[in-house]
Motif scaffolding. Structure first.
Motif, short mmCIF file in Angstrom:
data_model
loop_
_atom_site.label_atom_id
_atom_site.label_comp_id
_atom_site.label_asym_id
_atom_site.label_seq_id
_atom_site.Cartn_x
_atom_site.Cartn_y
_atom_site.Cartn_z
N ALA A 483 0.82 -1.22 0.00
CA ALA A 483 0.00 0.00 0.00
C ALA A 483 0.85 1.26 0.00
O ALA A 483 0.39 2.33 -0.42
CB ALA A 483 -0.92 0.00 1.22
N ALA A 484 2.12 1.15 0.47
CA ALA A 484 3.02 2.31 0.50
C ALA A 484 4.45 1.81 0.39
O ALA A 484 5.18 1.76 1.40
CB ALA A 484 2.81 3.12 1.77
N GLU A 487 7.64 3.52 2.07
CA GLU A 487 7.68 3.67 3.51
C GLU A 487 8.08 2.40 4.26
O GLU A 487 8.14 2.39 5.49
CB GLU A 487 6.31 4.14 4.02
CG GLU A 487 5.93 5.52 3.48
CD GLU A 487 4.54 5.95 3.93
OE1 GLU A 487 3.96 5.25 4.79
OE2 GLU A 487 4.04 6.97 3.42
N ALA A 503 2.16 -2.55 -7.23
CA ALA A 503 2.12 -1.60 -6.12
C ALA A 503 2.91 -0.33 -6.46
O ALA A 503 2.48 0.79 -6.14
CB ALA A 503 2.68 -2.24 -4.86
N GLU A 506 0.98 1.91 -8.74
CA GLU A 506 -0.13 2.58 -8.07
C GLU A 506 0.34 3.59 -7.03
O GLU A 506 -0.34 4.57 -6.75
CB GLU A 506 -1.03 1.54 -7.41
CG GLU A 506 -1.74 0.63 -8.41
CD GLU A 506 -2.53 -0.47 -7.72
OE1 GLU A 506 -2.40 -0.61 -6.48
OE2 GLU A 506 -3.28 -1.21 -8.42
N HIS A 507 1.53 3.36 -6.44
CA HIS A 507 2.02 4.24 -5.37
C HIS A 507 3.51 4.54 -5.59
O HIS A 507 4.39 4.06 -4.85
CB HIS A 507 1.84 3.57 -3.99
CG HIS A 507 0.45 3.08 -3.73
ND1 HIS A 507 -0.59 3.91 -3.41
CD2 HIS A 507 -0.07 1.82 -3.77
CE1 HIS A 507 -1.69 3.21 -3.24
NE2 HIS A 507 -1.41 1.93 -3.46
N GLU A 509 5.11 7.28 -5.10
CA GLU A 509 5.60 8.40 -4.30
C GLU A 509 6.82 7.98 -3.47
O GLU A 509 6.82 6.95 -2.81
CB GLU A 509 4.49 8.90 -3.36
CG GLU A 509 3.21 9.32 -4.06
CD GLU A 509 2.28 8.14 -4.32
OE1 GLU A 509 2.56 7.04 -3.79
OE2 GLU A 509 1.29 8.31 -5.06
N SER A 530 14.23 4.27 -1.92
CA SER A 530 13.19 5.02 -1.22
C SER A 530 13.81 6.25 -0.52
O SER A 530 14.92 6.18 0.02
CB SER A 530 12.50 4.14 -0.17
OG SER A 530 11.68 4.92 0.66
N ARG A 532 11.73 7.82 1.72
CA ARG A 532 10.81 7.99 2.84
C ARG A 532 10.99 6.95 3.95
O ARG A 532 10.46 7.12 5.04
CB ARG A 532 9.36 7.89 2.35
CG ARG A 532 8.95 9.02 1.41
CD ARG A 532 7.46 8.93 1.11
NE ARG A 532 7.01 10.01 0.25
CZ ARG A 532 5.75 10.19 -0.12
NH1 ARG A 532 4.81 9.34 0.30
NH2 ARG A 532 5.43 11.20 -0.91
#
Length: 538
Positions: A483-484, A487, A503, A506-507, A509, A530, A532
């Motif tokens: 989902a993220a 992170e 995934a 879709e994400h 970021e 990453s 984040r």
């Protein structure tokens, strides 16, 4: 009084010891060849088996849940003590050690079974035909399940023959011991391969019918028979319960996302017909018997071996020679059904589409071929001993020479099971090796979000602990990571078509693409860093 050297009787320890010693030497010779040529990890299934065994302890959520719900657990549990050594996991020796032991056990068991139905000279010939099979010798150096199941198949059949003989002779103490051993072997068969479920049920039926005809013996061994029965049903019931507990479906292994049916749907081209043999038992019989033939012999000699084995089968039935040994033929109906109705395709070079897939399944007929083909030769030599004495004397030496020639010819052109591994591994090995080199450049201890089921060989090749990755075996954390992605890990490895790539699409970021790796015949892999992710404090 000395025993007749041509007598058909149970093998003694003294005559079994040279067979065991020879099988040990053959096993280590095969290991030296396979290891030196890099054959141990050619099969993707071998890599996957080692990965499952490794993740039982090397995981964020260690434990039995890591066994998964499709492949049965015993092979992975046997590898568990060896696969925790990083070097043995990487080079494949963790899977070789259990398989080599099973090969040795199967050779010894086959000789002991042969001595129940034929003379010593032909028992040795039958054992040589089995032991020198290059396909078997190769599999005995890998993490594949065939060596384990063949050992269980042979020893369970042998114990069944001994148990039936004990029942008929009213030897209650022998029968009681054999029943307990058979219960344990059936449990092992059930936890090794799904054909073991049918095989175990057949063994139970044979012994139950035999005991029903000898009620006096049944009364004396009733407690052992109860234990035997409980052990026989414990395997299937516990596996159904395991699937229900961890995957919320007792039949997850039949209809779940990793089942044979699901894989068949995934690999089939939409709108195209099924593989040849689908809902066609006649073709399935032809396909499986031809597979068994080329697994057992070079060129077209397999037709001769098959014909001899069928003749030996008829002879055994007519003369009632250790009839429980007919259990060795059970893989034939099982795989015919599996091909026709169980979403289990087999492709071999002699038959359309002339490719390689699941050719090793024919290996389960090798014990039946060895016992019954040589049973008819034993009978022929005995029949010709007076009318054609010269031919009778030469028959066994000629057959031994042909066995040696067959093994050499099969090895010269690469036996079909090894050839399949070589052909089908080419692009996978190149892809996983290239991706592993990329992962080795990451900082030590960096966390990686990656789907492991399809390409756990990447981590194996790189020598990275599985617990260093966030993967599908982590369940709750896996769903949160999808989902993220940015992170939950320092790096993200997305292989086209897997859940991580979806995934990331879709994400995206917080993710920076570092590289794209593409090789022929494999999906492309994209590596992201990453910005984040914040590691949790210990």
């Amino acid at each position: 009084m000395e025993a007749d050297p041509d007598e058909v009787r149970p093998a003694t320890r003294e005559e079994t010891f040279p067979i065991a010693l020879a099988s040990v030497l053959l096993a280590f010779l095969a290991l030296m060849v396979s290891y030196s040529r890099g054959y141990l990890l050619l099969y993707g299934d071998a890599v996957a088996h080692l990965g499952i065994a490794r993740r039982i302890l090397d995981s964020h959520n260690p434990g039995l849940i890591q066994l998964g719900g499709v492949w049965l657990p015993l092979p992975h549990l046997l590898m568990l003590p060896f696969v925790q050594k990083m070097e043995w996991w990487q080079n494949g020796l963790a899977g070789a050690w259990p398989s080599l032991i099973c090969y040795i056990a199967s050779v010894v068991g086959l000789y002991r079974l042969a001595r129940r139905v034929m003379t010593p000279r032909w028992s040795i010939a039958a054992t040589a035909f089995y032991a020198f099979n290059p396909n078997l010798l190769y599999l005995a150096t890998t993490a594949m399940t065939e060596p384990l199941f063949l050992a269980i198949l042979i020893w369970t059949t042998l114990l069944t023959v001994e148990c039936v003989a004990g029942i008929q002779a009213a030897r209650s103490a022998v029968v009681a011991r054999r029943l307990i051993l058979l219960g344990l072997f059936i449990l092992a068969a059930v936890f090794t391969r799904y054909d073991g479920w049918i095989f175990g049920a057949a063994v139970w039926c044979v012994l139950t019918v035999t005991l029903a005809r000898h009620r006096d013996v049944w009364r004396r061994v009733a407690p052992s028979f109860v234990v035997f029965t409980l052990l026989g049903v414990a395997g299937p019931i516990s596996w159904l319960a395991y699937n229900q507990h961890f995957f919320h479906d007792p039949l997850d292994f039949l209809r779940g996302p990793y089942s044979a049916a699901a894989i068949d749907r995934k690999t089939s081209t939409p709108g195209s017909p099924h593989y040849r043999g689908w809902h066609d038992p006649a073709w399935a019989i032809s396909l499986y018997t031809r597979t068994a033939q080329i697994d057992s012999a070079a060129w077209e000699i397999g037709f001769v071996v098959m014909a001899a084995a069928l003749a030996g089968l008829v002879l055994a039935i007519l003369r009632k020679l250790a009839l429980p040994a007919l259990l060795l033929w059970l893989p034939l109906p099982f795989y015919v059904y599996s091909i026709a109705y169980g979403s289990v395709p087999i492709f071999i070079p002699p038959l359309w589409p002339h490719s390689y897939y699941n050719s090793r399944y024919g290996m389960e007929m090798l014990p039946a071929f060895a016992i019954f083909a040589f049973l008819i030769l034993d009978w022929a030599q005995l029949r010709w001993s007076k009318s054609r004495a010269f031919v009778a004397r030469l028959l066994q030496p000629i057959v031994l020479l042909l066995i040696a020639v067959n093994a050499v010819v099969m090895m010269h052109g690469l036996p079909v099971v090894l050839k399949e591994a070589v052909v089908n591994s080419t692009t996978r090995v190149a892809f996983e090796g290239a991706l592993a080199r990329e992962l080795k450049t990451f900082p030590m201890g960096a966390s990686i979000l990656m789907y492991n089921s399809d390409h756990v060989g990447v981590l194996q090749s790189a020598g990275l602990p599985l617990r260093q990755t966030v993967n599908e075996g982590d369940y709750d954390s896996w769903k949160a990571a999808l989902a993220a992605p940015a992170e939950h890990a320092d790096y993200v490895v997305a292989i086209a078509g897997d859940q991580v790539s979806t995934a990331v699409a879709e994400h995206p970021e917080g993710l920076t693409e570092l590289s794209i790796l593409c090789t022929t015949g494999q999906p492309c892999a994209r590596i992201y860093r990453s910005s984040r992710f914040v590691p949790s404090q210990p």
